[in-house]
Design a protein around this motif. Structure first.
Motif, mmCIF file in Angstrom:
data_model
loop_
_atom_site.group_PDB
_atom_site.id
_atom_site.type_symbol
_atom_site.label_atom_id
_atom_site.label_comp_id
_atom_site.label_asym_id
_atom_site.label_seq_id
_atom_site.Cartn_x
_atom_site.Cartn_y
_atom_site.Cartn_z
ATOM 1 N N LEU A 159 49.946 50.702 38.036
ATOM 2 C CA LEU A 159 48.687 51.023 37.378
ATOM 3 C C LEU A 159 48.573 52.509 37.076
ATOM 4 O O LEU A 159 48.118 52.903 35.993
ATOM 5 C CB LEU A 159 47.515 50.563 38.252
ATOM 6 C CG LEU A 159 46.111 50.728 37.672
ATOM 7 C CD1 LEU A 159 45.974 49.946 36.374
ATOM 8 C CD2 LEU A 159 45.067 50.273 38.675
ATOM 9 N N LYS A 202 50.061 38.029 38.659
ATOM 10 C CA LYS A 202 48.703 37.501 38.527
ATOM 11 C C LYS A 202 48.632 36.071 39.040
ATOM 12 O O LYS A 202 47.673 35.692 39.741
ATOM 13 C CB LYS A 202 48.266 37.582 37.067
ATOM 14 C CG LYS A 202 46.878 37.030 36.807
ATOM 15 C CD LYS A 202 46.569 37.047 35.312
ATOM 16 C CE LYS A 202 45.229 36.387 35.032
ATOM 17 N NZ LYS A 202 44.940 36.323 33.570
ATOM 18 N N HIS A 255 47.773 43.070 34.013
ATOM 19 C CA HIS A 255 48.158 42.131 32.954
ATOM 20 C C HIS A 255 47.331 42.370 31.692
ATOM 21 O O HIS A 255 47.881 42.376 30.567
ATOM 22 C CB HIS A 255 47.974 40.702 33.454
ATOM 23 C CG HIS A 255 48.425 39.666 32.472
ATOM 24 N ND1 HIS A 255 47.561 39.048 31.598
ATOM 25 C CD2 HIS A 255 49.644 39.149 32.218
ATOM 26 C CE1 HIS A 255 48.225 38.200 30.846
ATOM 27 N NE2 HIS A 255 49.490 38.225 31.197
ATOM 28 N N SER A 256 46.036 42.581 31.839
ATOM 29 C CA SER A 256 45.184 42.791 30.663
ATOM 30 C C SER A 256 45.490 44.129 29.990
ATOM 31 O O SER A 256 45.466 44.220 28.758
ATOM 32 C CB SER A 256 43.709 42.723 31.069
ATOM 33 O OG SER A 256 43.391 43.714 32.020
ATOM 34 N N LEU A 257 45.787 45.173 30.784
ATOM 35 C CA LEU A 257 46.142 46.462 30.195
ATOM 36 C C LEU A 257 47.442 46.371 29.409
ATOM 37 O O LEU A 257 47.553 46.920 28.303
ATOM 38 C CB LEU A 257 46.271 47.524 31.293
ATOM 39 C CG LEU A 257 44.976 48.130 31.830
ATOM 40 C CD1 LEU A 257 45.281 49.121 32.954
ATOM 41 C CD2 LEU A 257 44.188 48.830 30.734
ATOM 42 N N ASP A 308 42.351 41.259 41.499
ATOM 43 C CA ASP A 308 41.717 42.086 40.471
ATOM 44 C C ASP A 308 42.684 43.133 39.931
ATOM 45 O O ASP A 308 42.720 43.403 38.731
ATOM 46 C CB ASP A 308 40.475 42.772 41.044
ATOM 47 C CG ASP A 308 39.338 41.788 41.300
ATOM 48 O OD1 ASP A 308 39.394 40.676 40.753
ATOM 49 O OD2 ASP A 308 38.415 42.129 42.070
ATOM 50 N N ARG A 309 43.475 43.716 40.824
ATOM 51 C CA ARG A 309 44.431 44.741 40.381
ATOM 52 C C ARG A 309 45.521 44.123 39.514
ATOM 53 O O ARG A 309 45.885 44.693 38.472
ATOM 54 C CB ARG A 309 45.043 45.450 41.591
ATOM 55 C CG ARG A 309 46.109 46.476 41.235
ATOM 56 C CD ARG A 309 46.389 47.434 42.378
ATOM 57 N NE ARG A 309 45.276 48.352 42.579
ATOM 58 C CZ ARG A 309 45.330 49.408 43.394
ATOM 59 N NH1 ARG A 309 46.419 49.653 44.106
ATOM 60 N NH2 ARG A 309 44.291 50.206 43.522
ATOM 61 N N CYS A 310 46.054 42.987 39.916
ATOM 62 C CA CYS A 310 47.092 42.335 39.115
ATOM 63 C C CYS A 310 46.534 41.846 37.775
ATOM 64 O O CYS A 310 47.208 41.951 36.744
ATOM 65 C CB CYS A 310 47.696 41.160 39.887
ATOM 66 S SG CYS A 310 48.682 41.649 41.325
ATOM 67 N N GLU A 311 45.302 41.346 37.793
ATOM 68 C CA GLU A 311 44.691 40.885 36.550
ATOM 69 C C GLU A 311 44.449 42.063 35.600
ATOM 70 O O GLU A 311 44.645 41.943 34.382
ATOM 71 C CB GLU A 311 43.374 40.179 36.873
ATOM 72 C CG GLU A 311 42.806 39.335 35.729
ATOM 73 C CD GLU A 311 42.028 40.157 34.729
ATOM 74 O OE1 GLU A 311 41.966 39.759 33.547
ATOM 75 O OE2 GLU A 311 41.492 41.204 35.133
ATOM 76 N N ARG A 312 44.068 43.209 36.159
ATOM 77 C CA ARG A 312 43.863 44.391 35.318
ATOM 78 C C ARG A 312 45.179 44.881 34.722
ATOM 79 O O ARG A 312 45.235 45.272 33.550
ATOM 80 C CB ARG A 312 43.214 45.505 36.152
ATOM 81 C CG ARG A 312 42.841 46.723 35.313
ATOM 82 C CD ARG A 312 42.311 47.857 36.156
ATOM 83 N NE ARG A 312 41.925 48.988 35.328
ATOM 84 C CZ ARG A 312 41.664 50.198 35.801
ATOM 85 N NH1 ARG A 312 41.727 50.435 37.111
ATOM 86 N NH2 ARG A 312 41.331 51.177 34.990
#
Length: 318
Positions: A146, A193, A229-231, A223-227
């Protein structure tokens, strides 16, 4: 690292295994840094690790996964061995077995994530459970991803701002390379994710010894993994838009150049036609003997050129 029930920790070598087996109140963190040798396999099998999970951990490349066994949970994810600001990344596969009384980590080379959590566990006054440490390993590894992605956002912003000013072929090559690397990272984060989503939905099946009170840990990792992936998805699409914008601007500039060349050609076509007529070798051309013919032809050619320029401007070709 051997941790007693009252929180006393002791670090050492393989001799701590016998102390761990003798006292059921202790729990052990066994960290193995090895190139998948038979000694490591025998050691893992003696700890009750499933042979199929060991095979997955020993492979050079295996998709990240999470799987529940009778006495432990097996977690396989990709950490970072090296990653720079251009998203050039070298992954490091880390295998984790988390049970009620043990945590086993396996990696082929030194792991920054494992060393960080190890030192943190050594210095904290109250030790954490093996399942929580397993999730913290993934959480810290994703945090390093991240940090690099957020730094890359500034670089992407500079490329976007420079697209409308001075865009070069080097920027185009960089965007294509970024897009390729982001696609690979997106695939990795998609696996992570899915792993953390399973840990969030099936806590009793995957981490029965972690406790419901640590749901915030599972939620934080998800939440960190989902962020991530979305980034990656957003940056990938942005790089694609910038590449298409670069191609569109290049095509527009090429069209403008071809337009100017076409107008110049259109201006010279009638002039070339007139010059071609009077360049023919015929004996009977009456105007050749007229003293003002040369000036009349030049004047007609100049008038025709000006008339064409006025016409092109009126139809907004110029």
């Amino acid at each position: 690292m051997l941790t007693s029930n009252d929180g006393v920790r002791q670090e050492g070598g393989i001799e701590l295994l016998s102390l761990w087996r003798d006292d059921q109140a202790n729990w052990l963190w066994l960290d193995i840094e090895d190139s998948a040798s038979e000694d490591s396999r025998a050691l893992l099998e003696s700890m009750g690790c499933n042979p199929l999970a060991i095979n997955d951990a020993f492979r050079m490349r295996h998709p990240p996964k999470i799987e529940a066994f009778d006495e432990h949970c097996f977690l396989l994810f990709r950490g970072i061995a090296r990653m720079d600001a251009t998203l050039e990344v070298e992954h490091q596969q880390i295998a984790v077995w988390a049970g009620e009384r043990f945590l086993i980590t396996f990696h082929r080379q030194a792991s920054i994530s494992v060393n960080h959590i190890w030192n943190r566990q050594s210095s904290e006054p109250s030790p954490r459970a093996p399942g929580e440490l397993a999730l913290m390993l993934l959480h810290y590894a994703c945090g390093r991803y991240l940090d690099t992605l957020l730094e890359f956002e500034d670089r992407l912003g500079d490329l976007e701002d420079g697209l409308l000013s001075e865009h070069s072929e080097e920027d185009m090559k960089a965007l294509v390379a970024y897009r390729t690397r982001l696609r690979k990272l997106r695939r990795t984060f998609s696996y992570h994710k899915d792993i953390t989503e399973q840990a969030l939905r099936l806590p009793q099946q995957l981490f029965p010894h972690l406790g419901e009170e640590l749901e915030h840990v599972r939620r934080d990792v998800y939440d960190r993994c989902e962020r991530l992936h979305s980034l990656c998805q957003m940056y990938y699409e942005l790089c694609g838009d910038l590449v298409e914008g670069h191609i569109s601007l290049s095509s527009h500039n090429l069209n403008q150049t071809m337009k100017v060349l076409t107008i110049i050609s259109a201006l010279f076509v009638p002039l070339t036609f007139i010059a071609g007529i009077y360049g023919m070798n015929f004996e009977v051309m009456p105007e050749l003997r007229w003293p003002y013919a040369y000036f009349v032809v030049l004047g007609f050619m100049a008038t025709l050129t000006v008339a064409l320029l006025i016409l092109f401007r009126r139809v907004r070709w110029l």
